[in-house]
Design a protein around this motif. Structure first.
Motif, mmCIF file in Angstrom:
data_model
loop_
_atom_site.group_PDB
_atom_site.id
_atom_site.type_symbol
_atom_site.label_atom_id
_atom_site.label_comp_id
_atom_site.label_asym_id
_atom_site.label_seq_id
_atom_site.Cartn_x
_atom_site.Cartn_y
_atom_site.Cartn_z
ATOM 1 N N GLY B 257 46.659 52.187 30.269
ATOM 2 C CA GLY B 257 46.723 50.933 31.021
ATOM 3 C C GLY B 257 46.429 51.106 32.495
ATOM 4 N N GLN B 258 46.666 52.303 33.042
ATOM 5 C CA GLN B 258 46.406 52.538 34.460
ATOM 6 C C GLN B 258 44.922 52.405 34.768
ATOM 7 O OE1 GLN B 258 48.656 53.387 37.085
ATOM 8 N NE2 GLN B 258 50.002 52.444 35.598
ATOM 9 N N GLU B 260 42.738 50.919 32.871
ATOM 10 C CA GLU B 260 42.305 49.557 32.526
ATOM 11 C C GLU B 260 42.612 48.594 33.672
ATOM 12 O OE1 GLU B 260 44.145 48.527 28.864
ATOM 13 O OE2 GLU B 260 42.659 49.612 27.671
ATOM 14 N N ALA B 261 43.833 48.703 34.216
ATOM 15 C CA ALA B 261 44.206 47.809 35.317
ATOM 16 C C ALA B 261 43.250 48.013 36.490
ATOM 17 C CB ALA B 261 45.641 48.073 35.745
ATOM 18 N N ALA B 262 42.943 49.280 36.787
ATOM 19 C CA ALA B 262 42.057 49.571 37.910
ATOM 20 C C ALA B 262 40.650 49.037 37.645
ATOM 21 C CB ALA B 262 42.021 51.074 38.173
ATOM 22 N N GLU B 263 40.182 49.193 36.393
ATOM 23 C CA GLU B 263 38.858 48.673 36.042
ATOM 24 C C GLU B 263 38.828 47.155 36.192
ATOM 25 O OE1 GLU B 263 36.863 49.657 32.366
ATOM 26 O OE2 GLU B 263 37.777 51.637 32.439
ATOM 27 N N ALA B 264 39.902 46.505 35.702
ATOM 28 C CA ALA B 264 39.957 45.046 35.772
ATOM 29 C C ALA B 264 39.931 44.574 37.224
ATOM 30 C CB ALA B 264 41.206 44.528 35.071
ATOM 31 N N LEU B 265 40.425 45.416 38.149
ATOM 32 C CA LEU B 265 40.416 45.048 39.566
ATOM 33 C C LEU B 265 39.065 45.340 40.201
ATOM 34 C CD1 LEU B 265 43.947 46.417 40.384
ATOM 35 C CD2 LEU B 265 43.236 44.066 40.796
ATOM 36 N N GLY B 266 38.142 45.877 39.399
ATOM 37 C CA GLY B 266 36.792 46.106 39.902
ATOM 38 C C GLY B 266 36.633 47.361 40.735
ATOM 39 N N ILE B 267 37.579 48.297 40.638
ATOM 40 C CA ILE B 267 37.475 49.534 41.417
ATOM 41 C C ILE B 267 36.412 50.435 40.772
ATOM 42 C CG2 ILE B 267 38.753 51.536 42.288
ATOM 43 C CD1 ILE B 267 41.296 49.897 42.028
ATOM 44 N N PRO B 268 35.496 50.985 41.570
ATOM 45 C CA PRO B 268 34.470 51.865 40.994
ATOM 46 C C PRO B 268 35.092 53.071 40.289
ATOM 47 C CG PRO B 268 33.964 51.337 43.288
ATOM 48 C CD PRO B 268 35.336 50.810 43.012
ATOM 49 N N ILE B 276 43.690 56.765 41.546
ATOM 50 C CA ILE B 276 44.688 56.234 40.613
ATOM 51 C C ILE B 276 45.103 57.275 39.567
ATOM 52 C CG2 ILE B 276 45.203 54.378 38.976
ATOM 53 C CD1 ILE B 276 44.637 53.347 41.820
#
Lengths: 253, 363
Positions: B257-258, B260-268, B276
């Motif tokens: 989930g870590q 995934e959350a970062a991806e969902a926030l659009g972080i490269p 992260i």
């Protein structure tokens, strides 16, 4: 399949057309169609394993669909990384288990993603983070770590973190399912206020109270299919499908 | 409800928890098991008394005459006489302020790097500059300092530099290997698995031999890589293979989930890994990382096999001076004590780091 009253045919925020998705040989989504207008609030419900989480995870490409089309704010989701980035820039997500970054303070959780994905100056990012923490009513927790907060507080931080990115669409994946009962309300209140401000929202939840209060339409899914789409009043008072009635009987005692 | 929560507590509510003090006799002889352990420990201490006598009462602490050292007592005067040789090896004596300064630099840099708050790109740049300065000091050949080839380096600075450089060069390599091993792509995964397994399957001594003896034979004649450099390369590769597996363990402990959350926030993607995933992975494996670091500090002593003059080699060769009555035990104990201080320091530091992490993750 039931065709819902279409609120908008043009300018839809999210258009899902004939989407199929498999996990190995398991057919998770079957020919799913859904059109969401800008500013519309959709609640998705259904028994566990019905594909509702998978559906909203396809909308920001945490899962990829294998057939059909998903278009978000005019950008089609396909293999193009540029498109995926563009969609994620506009779509915020809140998870069942919050997924806050445990090694960062609450403030950094909200500020760092802005810095990393938009190259925002740190001061601006922190200012924005504080504004949104105030909005979810926990500015006083800014210097704490997520592990020191209650579940309800953590989920509110997660909402603030997503809002910091100025999303046009918010996805909620069972946002209150992992919470102790007394903390559900504080999270739902934040979501209702967000809905009142006109945010486009798709919420996977079993909170039928929230559906009645805030949703424009309710989507019922079962076994990977969209079974019924209706306005809350119609959905709860006179569901058309047997499976919907059965489901509602089980969750509303 | 609210009224109840805000009412001032009564005296009974303010009572501290009861403390039960166990009498010492009960601690050591309370049950059969502890009694047996206590007796065994006392027996062991008793058997060590002669050694204690040797090291203290019968020892010769200060003398200029090696003849005064006698059998049955430790000859600490020897350590005092040979201190500079053990610490600096055959580095030219009149230039030994340079390696001393290097040790001071390492200590100073380590001290300012201890608190996690100090970690930054500035500090990293500081370390790179400091290491360049250390190597320049050791080599010399400018600003009036005479040139000292690596063949004449020795003692504690060599041990410290080998440990420091091998670990810090191995760490980024290990991160790459660990990420490669978890990659979805076949080629990076295969390369990582192969390099990790091959290096882990070889004894360090073998690697050192390959680096110091076989490498010069395999490479073209015009390529002359310094022996100390080759040894450092062998130590680095060895440390990287072990560190990679430790870091992989940490990566596995970070919930999906870590990312995934970062991806969902659009972080490269690479920023997700760096900001992260990796910090969390490394926090989870501080104890085994410490373990590897300590093992690597001690592994540097194996370089004496290929003729690099580290602290242990220096201690050994100091004891062969025919003027003194072969004080090997004293020399090894002294060198061992320095190793212990370094390793125990690392161990204390890691415990302190872990406490810091636990204190903010408490639930």
């Amino acid at each position: 399949m039931m065709h819902a009253p279409q609120t908008a045919t043009t300018g839809s925020a999210i258009r899902i057309e004939g989407v199929d998705k498999w996990f190995a040989s398991f057919h998770a989504l079957k020919a799913v169609d859904l059109d969401v207008a800008a500013g519309e609030r959709i609640v998705v419900c259904g028994p566990s394993g019905s594909g509702k989480s998978t559906l909203i995870r396809c909308i920001n490409r945490l899962e990829s669909h294998q057939q059909g089309r998903i278009v978000v704010n005019g950008v089609e989701l396909n293999e193009s990384l540029k498109n995926i980035d563009a969609v994620r820039r506009d779509v915020g997500m809140v998870f069942q288990h919050f997924n806050l970054f445990p090694h960062l303070t609450v403030l950094e959780n909200c500020a760092l993603p802005q810095i990393l994905s938009r190259v925002t100056p740190r001061r601006d990012a922190e200012e924005k983070a504080m504004t949104l923490l105030e909005r979810v009513r926990i500015p006083e927790q800014a210097q704490k770590y997520p592990g020191q907060l209650s579940g309800g507080q953590q989920q509110r931080v997660a909402i603030a973190r997503a809002l910091c990115m100025n999303p046009r669409v918010m996805l909620f994946d069972e946002p209150t399912s992992a919470l102790d009962p007394e903390m559900v309300k504080e999270v739902l209140e934040v979501m209702v206020s967000l809905a009142e401000e006109g945010m486009t929202m798709i919420v996977v939840t079993h909170e039928m109270g929230f559906a009645k209060e805030a949703a424009d339409r309710v989507v019922f899914m079962d076994q990977g299919r969209v079974v019924e789409i209706a306005e809350p009043r119609v959905f709860f008072d006179s569901p058309k499908h047997e499976r919907t009635r059965h489901f509602l009987n089980q969750i509303i005692h | 409800m609210a009224v109840y929560a805000h009412s001032s507590p009564t005296a009974a509510e303010m009572m501290p928890p009861p403390v039960r003090r166990t009498p010492l006799r009960e601690v050591f002889f309370g049950d059969l098991f502890s009694a047996c352990l206590s007796v065994a420990a006392i027996g062991l201490l008793w058997s060590l008394l002669p050694a204690l006598n040797w090291a203290t009462l019968d020892a010769v602490w200060v003398t200029d005459d090696p003849g005064e050292c006698r059998a049955g007592g430790a000859c600490w005067a020897f350590i005092a006489d040979k201190l500079r040789f053990i610490l600096f090896g055959i580095y030219p004596p009149e230039e030994q302020w340079r390696p001393l300064l290097v040790i001071g630099l390492i200590l100073g840099m380590t001290l300012i790097s201890l608190p996690p708050k100090a970690w930054s790109t500035k500090l990293l740049a500081g370390w790179i500059a400091a290491i360049a300065a250390m190597l320049a000091l050791m080599w010399g050949g400018f600003a009036g300092m005479s040139f000292v080839p690596t063949g004449k380096w020795g003692g504690l600075p060599v041990t410290l530099l080998l440990a420091l450089l091998s670990l810090s060069l191995a760490f980024p390599l290990a991160v790459v290997l660990a990420l490669g091993r978890r990659s979805n792509r076949v080629v990076p995964r295969l390369l990582s698995v192969l390099s990790i397994e091959i290096v882990r399957g070889l004894p360090l001594v073998g690697l050192l031999f390959v680096a110091s003896i076989m490498l010069p034979l395999l490479l073209p004649q015009s390529w002359t890589i310094d022996k100390l450099g080759r040894t450092l390369a062998a130590l680095t590769i060895f440390a990287a293979a072990y560190l990679a597996e430790v870091i992989r363990g940490g990566l596995q402990g970070v919930p999906q989930g870590q990312g995934e959350a970062a991806e969902a926030l659009g972080i490269p993607r690479w920023k997700i890994v760096w900001h992260i995933i990796l910090p969390q992975a490394i926090q989870k494996v501080i104890p085994p990382l410490t373990n590897t670091a300590i093992v690597m500090v001690k592994n540097t002593s194996l370089v004496l096999i290929v003729g690099v003059f580290d602290m242990l080699s220096a201690g050994r060769s100091a004891a062969t001076d025919p003027e003194w009555p072969a004080p090997f035990a004293e020399s090894y104990i002294f060198v061992g004590a320095i190793y212990f201080l370094i390793c125990f320091g690392i161990s204390l530091y890691s415990r302190w780091l872990e406490e810091g992490i636990h204190s903010r993750e408490y639930k």
